[in-house]
Scaffold this motif. Structure first.
Motif, PDB file in Angstrom:
ATOM      1  N   ILE A  49      68.367 -54.664  16.420  1.00  0.00           N
ATOM      2  CA  ILE A  49      67.269 -54.973  15.497  1.00  0.00           C
ATOM      3  C   ILE A  49      67.784 -55.947  14.438  1.00  0.00           C
ATOM      4  O   ILE A  49      68.785 -55.674  13.774  1.00  0.00           O
ATOM      5  CB  ILE A  49      66.763 -53.678  14.809  1.00  0.00           C
ATOM      6  N   VAL A  50      67.115 -57.093  14.313  1.00  0.00           N
ATOM      7  CA  VAL A  50      67.557 -58.129  13.378  1.00  0.00           C
ATOM      8  C   VAL A  50      66.513 -58.293  12.271  1.00  0.00           C
ATOM      9  O   VAL A  50      65.364 -58.643  12.544  1.00  0.00           O
ATOM     10  CB  VAL A  50      67.729 -59.488  14.105  1.00  0.00           C
ATOM     11  N   LEU A  51      66.922 -58.049  11.039  1.00  0.00           N
ATOM     12  CA  LEU A  51      66.006 -58.235   9.905  1.00  0.00           C
ATOM     13  C   LEU A  51      66.085 -59.686   9.427  1.00  0.00           C
ATOM     14  O   LEU A  51      67.147 -60.151   9.016  1.00  0.00           O
ATOM     15  CB  LEU A  51      66.392 -57.304   8.756  1.00  0.00           C
ATOM     16  N   ALA A  52      64.949 -60.379   9.467  1.00  0.00           N
ATOM     17  CA  ALA A  52      64.915 -61.776   9.025  1.00  0.00           C
ATOM     18  C   ALA A  52      63.779 -61.951   8.016  1.00  0.00           C
ATOM     19  O   ALA A  52      62.914 -62.802   8.158  1.00  0.00           O
ATOM     20  CB  ALA A  52      64.733 -62.703  10.222  1.00  0.00           C
ATOM     21  N   ILE A  53      63.813 -61.098   7.009  1.00  0.00           N
ATOM     22  CA  ILE A  53      62.765 -61.102   5.978  1.00  0.00           C
ATOM     23  C   ILE A  53      63.433 -61.328   4.623  1.00  0.00           C
ATOM     24  O   ILE A  53      64.651 -61.220   4.496  1.00  0.00           O
ATOM     25  CB  ILE A  53      61.990 -59.750   5.987  1.00  0.00           C
ATOM     26  N   PRO A  54      62.642 -61.670   3.578  1.00  0.00           N
ATOM     27  CA  PRO A  54      63.245 -61.898   2.257  1.00  0.00           C
ATOM     28  C   PRO A  54      64.091 -60.705   1.803  1.00  0.00           C
ATOM     29  O   PRO A  54      63.827 -59.562   2.187  1.00  0.00           O
ATOM     30  CB  PRO A  54      62.020 -62.096   1.353  1.00  0.00           C
ATOM     31  N   VAL A  55      65.091 -60.993   0.970  1.00  0.00           N
ATOM     32  CA  VAL A  55      66.078 -59.947   0.656  1.00  0.00           C
ATOM     33  C   VAL A  55      65.502 -58.768  -0.123  1.00  0.00           C
ATOM     34  O   VAL A  55      66.027 -57.655  -0.041  1.00  0.00           O
ATOM     35  CB  VAL A  55      67.318 -60.536  -0.074  1.00  0.00           C
ATOM     36  N   ASP A  56      64.400 -58.963  -0.843  1.00  0.00           N
ATOM     37  CA  ASP A  56      63.792 -57.810  -1.535  1.00  0.00           C
ATOM     38  C   ASP A  56      63.121 -56.886  -0.516  1.00  0.00           C
ATOM     39  O   ASP A  56      63.208 -55.656  -0.617  1.00  0.00           O
ATOM     40  CB  ASP A  56      62.819 -58.256  -2.634  1.00  0.00           C
ATOM     41  N   ALA A  57      62.466 -57.478   0.482  1.00  0.00           N
ATOM     42  CA  ALA A  57      61.840 -56.681   1.540  1.00  0.00           C
ATOM     43  C   ALA A  57      62.908 -55.955   2.360  1.00  0.00           C
ATOM     44  O   ALA A  57      62.726 -54.799   2.754  1.00  0.00           O
ATOM     45  CB  ALA A  57      60.994 -57.579   2.437  1.00  0.00           C
ATOM     46  N   CYS A  58      64.046 -56.608   2.572  1.00  0.00           N
ATOM     47  CA  CYS A  58      65.163 -55.988   3.295  1.00  0.00           C
ATOM     48  C   CYS A  58      65.612 -54.703   2.611  1.00  0.00           C
ATOM     49  O   CYS A  58      65.794 -53.670   3.254  1.00  0.00           O
ATOM     50  CB  CYS A  58      66.356 -56.943   3.339  1.00  0.00           C
ATOM     51  N   VAL A  59      65.808 -54.793   1.312  1.00  0.00           N
ATOM     52  CA  VAL A  59      66.293 -53.625   0.558  1.00  0.00           C
ATOM     53  C   VAL A  59      65.290 -52.471   0.649  1.00  0.00           C
ATOM     54  O   VAL A  59      65.671 -51.305   0.728  1.00  0.00           O
ATOM     55  CB  VAL A  59      66.574 -54.016  -0.918  1.00  0.00           C
ATOM     56  N   LYS A  60      64.010 -52.824   0.686  1.00  0.00           N
ATOM     57  CA  LYS A  60      62.981 -51.775   0.770  1.00  0.00           C
ATOM     58  C   LYS A  60      62.975 -51.115   2.136  1.00  0.00           C
ATOM     59  O   LYS A  60      62.817 -49.910   2.268  1.00  0.00           O
ATOM     60  CB  LYS A  60      61.597 -52.390   0.497  1.00  0.00           C
ATOM     61  N   ILE A  61      63.098 -51.924   3.172  1.00  0.00           N
ATOM     62  CA  ILE A  61      62.865 -51.443   4.531  1.00  0.00           C
ATOM     63  C   ILE A  61      64.104 -50.800   5.166  1.00  0.00           C
ATOM     64  O   ILE A  61      64.000 -49.879   5.982  1.00  0.00           O
ATOM     65  CB  ILE A  61      62.341 -52.623   5.402  1.00  0.00           C
ATOM     66  N   LEU A  62      65.302 -51.285   4.801  1.00  0.00           N
ATOM     67  CA  LEU A  62      66.511 -50.889   5.542  1.00  0.00           C
ATOM     68  C   LEU A  62      66.772 -49.371   5.547  1.00  0.00           C
ATOM     69  O   LEU A  62      67.030 -48.809   6.618  1.00  0.00           O
ATOM     70  CB  LEU A  62      67.736 -51.669   5.033  1.00  0.00           C
ATOM     71  N   PRO A  63      66.710 -48.686   4.378  1.00  0.00           N
ATOM     72  CA  PRO A  63      67.031 -47.243   4.417  1.00  0.00           C
ATOM     73  C   PRO A  63      66.127 -46.447   5.363  1.00  0.00           C
ATOM     74  O   PRO A  63      66.621 -45.640   6.165  1.00  0.00           O
ATOM     75  CB  PRO A  63      66.830 -46.806   2.959  1.00  0.00           C
TER      76      PRO A  63
END
Lengths: 298, 298
Positions: free
Chosen positions: A63-77
């Motif tokens: 799974i590769v996250l290619a979204i803005p870094v604020d969205a990354c921090v929200k979604i990753l956990p």
């Protein structure tokens, strides 16, 4: 290997299409919460199919996250809560905040923080391009905190994109990108604003702009959606680097005002040393592409 | 028409070769006080022959100064003393000082101050390239202070290079070039210096640099020989513009430090308006090339 790419903009879209074309992904699943982007990505053939996040997580190996870094921090956990054996990576321009967000997660070792050093000033799936990553460098952060297998898979992915991998501490990464990427963007945004403000009084000011201006201001086309969160997450480093940049500009200004020609000559001659750096960079890129062609043949 | 080009670097060399190739010059005489440059220019076919300054002045109809702006100011008054019916023009990036240097000269009307808005970060005759000026804009300053014939000849010269001419007061020219050209160069020099200083502690910092960095720093390869005199001659304008640029960078820094996301979004969205400007510029360039092709056919 089935790969899901979350976020089908310039970076996600370019990555997806090359992972498909070059055979790294046996199937490429795309996810985007903007239905228009998802539709465009499918239509352009960047991905094999579109799925919702939930299904994509379940149906893929990587799974590769290619979204803005604020969205990354929200979604990753929450994403990490949902995986079984899947490997997770991301492509964000800041790494510290994201890594901290799951530092105690039981599946932390299945996550590999990464940052391919490539992009353009455009955004959206229609800006995706084949070969965007060719010859460039990709950073993998803190590999000792991931399983060897996970790191190897993510490195393989970048190699299939004709990239070379550099392993680096995430703190060093965030400090260095402030210098070689984040500062360039702010310098371009500020240059654009300075001249646009002047345009209000001098309507024809851009008549005189030439290729040099275009080149220095190009990155000012980049989107706030991507860049505001980067500056925020890396504010400690960006603040320091900006101060150094402002100090250097002030030094120039003082020398000019004092008619100190030798002083100006010295600064410019010193700045010219960037030729060495850019020549070396070009050589490295050509070398990387050559090596990956050889590796593929072998 | 016999044309002499004084100074066979990037700009003079590129101009010379196209004036020859495109038939504007029936003979192209080159002058350079650096014998190596003169030799290279002749060998590369940029000029028909090399002469000393004295002979070149006597043997040509049009004399083009393509030397650094400090050398221009030194040479122009004595050159004007030596002409008979010849037309003189120059290609320098600052105009006020040069015009003032001969404002009371009896032959002032045979001089046409000009500035073609084109260039690269390289220098010397080996950097000369055909088509460098195609589609770009050339400024002609204070045309009312030159004879109509002189202005027409210089405008014709630029049209033969597929350029469009814009007529402008020299004071406005110097103010506007501070914004769209001189500032870009200082921003690139300062960017280069900021990262090069950091390289002393972080040896591998340039590993992470990507295309965006290259683009914003490219002009930092430009030579002190050319740029120090420009900054000096235009110091009043350059100083003001640099201060505005520094203020804008400071504004960014403050917003980042205050976590003011909306403020950052607003600034970046505003800066994005540069897309309109760059798109328009590209259209203008294509239009200019089209028109000059049509004019040639007619």
């Amino acid at each position: 290997m089935i790969v899901s790419v979350i976020g089908l903009g310039l970076i996600g879209g370019s990555l997806a299409v090359d992972l498909k074309q070059r055979g790294f992904a046996s199937k490429l699943i795309g996810v985007d919460n903007n239905p228009m982007h998802a539709h465009t990505a499918k239509k352009l053939g960047l991905v094999d199919e579109i799925q919702d996040l939930q299904s994509a997580i379940q149906n893929s190996h990587l799974i590769v996250l290619a979204i803005p870094v604020d969205a990354c921090v929200k979604i990753l956990p929450t994403l990490m809560d949902q995986i079984d054996l899947q490997i997770v990576t991301d492509l964000g321009s800041t790494k510290e905040k994201l890594i901290t967000s799951i530092s105690n997660h039981p599946k932390r070792k299945q996550y590999v923080p990464a940052h391919p050093m490539a992009g353009t000033e455009f955004s959206g799936p229609q800006a995706a391009q084949r070969g965007l990553f060719d010859g460039k460098c990709s950073i993998i952060c803190n590999p000792e905190d991931s399983t060897k297998e996970a790191v190897a898979i993510v490195a393989d992915m970048f190699h299939s994109l004709k990239m070379r991998c550099v392993y680096m501490d995430s703190e060093v990464h965030d400090r260095q990108t402030a210098y070689v990427s984040h500062l360039s963007h702010i310098s371009a945004f500020a240059l654009s604003l300075t001249v646009l403000h002047k345009e209000k009084a001098d309507k024809h000011i851009f008549e005189l702009a030439s290729g040099g201006f275009d080149s220095t201001v190009r990155l000012a086309k980049s989107s706030a959606e991507m860049w505001t969160p980067i500056f925020q997450q890396n504010k400690k480093n960006v603040g320091k680097v900006l101060q150094k940049y402002i100090d250097t500009l002030q030094q120039f200004k003082d020398l000019i005002e004092m008619d100190d020609l030798d002083g100006m000559d010295n600064l410019i001659n010193e700045a010219n040393d960037i030729r060495r750096v850019l020549d070396q960079k070009e050589k490295n890129e050509q070398e990387t592409i050559k090596k990956s062609v050889k590796a593929k043949r072998a």
